[in-house]
Design an enzyme around this catalytic site. Structure first.
Site, PDB file in Angstrom:
ATOM      1  N   CYS A   1      23.364  21.211  25.711  1.00 45.98           N
ATOM      2  CA  CYS A   1      22.987  22.227  26.535  1.00 45.98           C
ATOM      3  C   CYS A   1      23.267  23.510  25.293  1.00 45.98           C
ATOM      4  O   CYS A   1      23.674  24.294  26.227  1.00 45.98           O
ATOM      5  CB  CYS A   1      23.237  22.025  27.370  1.00 45.98           C
ATOM      6  SG  CYS A   1      24.629  21.931  27.787  1.00 45.98           S
TER       7      CYS A   1
ATOM      8  N   CYS B   1      28.652  10.118  27.161  1.00 44.56           N
ATOM      9  CA  CYS B   1      29.535  11.273  28.058  1.00 44.56           C
ATOM     10  C   CYS B   1      28.945  11.041  29.284  1.00 44.56           C
ATOM     11  O   CYS B   1      27.589  11.643  29.070  1.00 44.56           O
ATOM     12  CB  CYS B   1      29.820  12.379  27.184  1.00 44.56           C
ATOM     13  SG  CYS B   1      30.560  12.473  25.629  1.00 44.56           S
ATOM     14  N   CYS B   2      28.547  10.471  30.042  1.00 40.26           N
ATOM     15  CA  CYS B   2      27.877  10.082  31.013  1.00 40.26           C
ATOM     16  C   CYS B   2      27.424  10.398  32.228  1.00 40.26           C
ATOM     17  O   CYS B   2      26.376  11.096  32.901  1.00 40.26           O
ATOM     18  CB  CYS B   2      27.990   8.915  31.218  1.00 40.26           C
ATOM     19  SG  CYS B   2      29.664   8.329  32.332  1.00 40.26           S
TER      20      CYS B   2
ATOM     21  N   ASP C   1      38.373   7.546  25.827  1.00 36.80           N
ATOM     22  CA  ASP C   1      38.030   8.900  25.162  1.00 36.80           C
ATOM     23  C   ASP C   1      36.794   8.202  24.292  1.00 36.80           C
ATOM     24  O   ASP C   1      36.969   6.986  22.869  1.00 36.80           O
ATOM     25  CB  ASP C   1      39.283   9.314  23.879  1.00 36.80           C
ATOM     26  CG  ASP C   1      39.429  10.745  23.017  1.00 36.80           C
ATOM     27  OD1 ASP C   1      38.172  10.831  23.379  1.00 36.80           O
ATOM     28  OD2 ASP C   1      40.188  10.636  22.342  1.00 36.80           O
TER      29      ASP C   1
ATOM     30  N   PRO D   1      27.444  13.837  34.952  1.00 32.95           N
ATOM     31  CA  PRO D   1      27.478  12.984  36.845  1.00 32.95           C
ATOM     32  C   PRO D   1      26.305  11.681  37.304  1.00 32.95           C
ATOM     33  O   PRO D   1      26.748  11.510  38.346  1.00 32.95           O
ATOM     34  CB  PRO D   1      26.646  14.197  37.547  1.00 32.95           C
ATOM     35  CG  PRO D   1      25.774  14.661  36.694  1.00 32.95           C
ATOM     36  CD  PRO D   1      25.843  14.879  35.503  1.00 32.95           C
ATOM     37  N   GLY D   2      25.686  11.064  35.373  1.00 30.44           N
ATOM     38  CA  GLY D   2      25.251  10.046  35.903  1.00 30.44           C
ATOM     39  C   GLY D   2      23.361  10.126  36.032  1.00 30.44           C
ATOM     40  O   GLY D   2      22.970   9.338  36.517  1.00 30.44           O
TER      41      GLY D   2
END
Length: 586
Positions: free
Chosen positions: A454, A329-330, A380, A332-333
């Site tokens: 988080c 799940c990258c 996915d 925003p990079g």
């Protein structure tokens, strides 16, 4: 000469005669109704002359004659007085122009003195009145404060005694805040300070309502937080969520060094410091005269705006050069680019995210930062082992409820409920199993999985990790981070694996960063235990291992699957025989 002078005076109106108009000693000098004694300056020893009434109406225009005590005639005094001005001015300026000044009468002196004293007294009275007015205003202010102070004192008394309030009291935030403090004091020494006939649950219920009203949290979320934190620490956590976290940036070592970047930003008017001893690339920004996200250094890819807590998962992953790494799940990079710079653009990174729109920011950041070893995919994550596997390391920054970043998104205070937490936990369990299955346990340098969220909810953290420990051949290892609080090994009525002590929790009130959870797994076998082993290799499964499948079937709740179990191995044996015959035909 004396005789001649007397004659002239006698001719001009001696004691028995009348003086001609305008020639009297006091003509035009004394105002009406005032004695001429001592005013005319005219005397000849024992004789004293009074000016007639007619002489007062005329003004003298010539030189006037005056006799001294010796009988000599003196001239010029009246001319000086005429030059000075009118008769009124002469009266007011009496004695100022005469060389022979005469003293005032005692009565006049007393009158003048009384007048001056009265003026001084009036000035003093005015000053005293002003002072009295100032004192009255100050007394009024003090009176208002004294009126307010009893209320404050009353509040303090209420807090010290802490009598549980009634529903009739108005919801005043100041009163609520004082009540929270008093409630905490009572709960810390409940046996001594509690009110008779009241239980601890009543105090806790009131405290929960007051904190929910004061900090604007939902009752559900506040109940969850009260289960996680001790009461004094909970107040610190709630207060920390009201303050934004400091702005931090990560130096892109693919293009520059932290020292050079810091000097360049300082020259542009940025006030900064190193993030901490634990980070070699982070900088904390205190204030800046230029937009920190639009400087030439930012556009050139010298740094990335990234929270301090987002650096920790990559540090725990510890990627090595020439490895194959999956960032499941990258977006925003930020973590992907950090992995790339630690790998020095070697090996391969598969940056995946299920949201195609968020991948646009990933592509933009990777281009700006100069990352060349990344492949971006839109899949996915739950289906990922079927897409591609055999990675050396996997980073899973799972979607979560966001209860650790309330300072960034205050809407989390009220828009989360039990269903949202359980929905996130279910998705996280599916993703962590997929992440573990995507790792090659036989990797020479890797075989590690880092799971992070988080969120500070136990349902999304320790529960998920404990679930993974039971479902896959993995074990928890140290994260390599020197700070952070240990994860829970027990929570309420649940008990987790003792190795969960190696997981780390980070809080805004203790570490001044967003709330975060990090766990690091080491995969020691590619084999999938229990039920899924039978599907993968039924011929190699002993009879004793065939007992676990009913548990899975019970979970599914279908009896038909139990009845279909015996034919499945036979069908698969037939397929295996056919696969053996095909090479013979060939």
């Amino acid at each position: 000469r004396c005789r001649a002078a007397k004659r002239r005076l006698g001719a001009g109106g001696g004691p028995a005669g009348r003086r001609p108009p305008g020639t009297g000693a006091g003509a035009g000098r004394e105002p009406a109704g005032q004695s001429a004694r001592g005013r005319s300056g005219f005397s000849d020893g024992n004789s004293k002359w009074l000016a007639p009434a007619k002489a007062k109406k005329t003004q003298s225009k010539g030189n006037h004659v005056e006799l001294s005590s010796d009988g000599e005639v003196e001239e010029g005094n009246w001319e000086m007085e005429e030059e000075d001005g009118s008769s009124e001015e002469m009266v007011d300026d009496y004695g100022a122009s005469s060389s022979e000044e005469e003293e005032l009468l005692p009565i006049e002196k007393a009158a003048l003195k009384q007048k001056s004293d009265s003026e001084d007294d009036s000035e003093e009275e005015e000053e005293e009145e002003e002072e009295e007015e100032a004192e009255e205003t100050s007394r009024q202010k003090m009176g208002q404060k004294e009126k307010e102070n009893p209320d404050l004192q009353l509040n303090l008394d209420i807090d010290e005694q802490f009598k549980l309030p009634t529903n009739e009291e108005p919801p005043d935030l100041h009163v609520i805040h004082q009540r929270i403090k008093g409630n905490l004091e009572v709960l810390q020494d409940f046996v001594v300070k509690r009110e008779e006939g009241r239980t601890r649950q009543e105090y806790l219920a009131l405290l929960r309502r007051d904190m929910a009203a004061y900090y604007s949290y939902s009752d559900f979320l506040l109940t969850k937080l009260m289960d996680i934190f001790p009461l004094p620490e909970l107040i610190n956590f709630l207060e920390a969520n009201e303050v934004p976290r400091p702005v931090t940036i990560r130096t892109n070592t693919l293009k520059t060094r932290r020292r050079d970047l810091a000097q360049a930003l300082i020259n542009r008017g940025v006030n900064l410091d190193p993030l901490g001893k634990w980070s070699k690339t982070g900088l904390v920004i205190y204030d800046s005269s230029v937009p920190i996200g639009a400087t030439p250094e930012y556009l050139a890819g010298h740094y990335m705006l990234q929270g301090a807590s987002s650096l920790l998962p990559v540090m725990a992953l510890a990627p090595q050069e020439n490895e194959r790494i999956l960032d499941m799940c990258c977006a925003p990079g930020g973590k992907t680019s950090y992995i790339a710079q630690l790998m020095k653009n070697t090996g391969m990174i598969l940056a995946n995210d299920s949201n195609a729109e968020r991948l646009r920011s990933v592509v933009g950041n990777l281009h700006r930062l100069g990352v060349t070893n990344a492949v971006v995919s839109n899949c996915d994550g739950r289906q990922f082992p079927k897409v591609l596997g055999g990675f050396d390391r996997v980073l899973l920054d799972a979607p979560c409820s966001g209860t650790g970043v309330i300072s960034k998104d205050p809407a989390v205070k009220t828009n989360k409920d039990e269903k949202d937490i359980l929905r996130c936990a279910h998705l996280q369990k599916e993703l962590i199993l997929s992440a573990i299955d995507s790792v090659n346990a036989a990797s020479e340098t890797g075989g590690y999985i880092v799971y992070c969220t988080c969120s500070i909810m136990v349902e999304e953290n320790e529960w998920v990790v404990d679930y993974a420990l039971k479902k896959r051949n993995v074990r928890l290892v140290a994260t390599g981070l020197d700070f952070g609080k240990e994860g829970f090994t027990r929570f309420k009525d649940r008990r987790f694996h003792p190795s969960l002590k190696s997981t780390r929790r980070f809080y805004p009130h203790t570490h001044n960063m967003d709330g975060f959870f990090i766990a690091k797994f080491k995969k020691f076998s590619n084999a999938i235990p229990q039920a899924q082993k039978e599907v993968a290799a039924p011929s190699a499964v002993p009879d004793t291992v065939a007992q676990p499948p009913p548990k899975k079937k019970k979970l599914e709740g279908s009896k038909a699957d139990k009845e279909q179990k015996p034919p499945q191995p036979a069908l698969k044996k037939k397929h295996s025989l056919q696969s053996q015959r095909r090479p013979l035909k060939a």
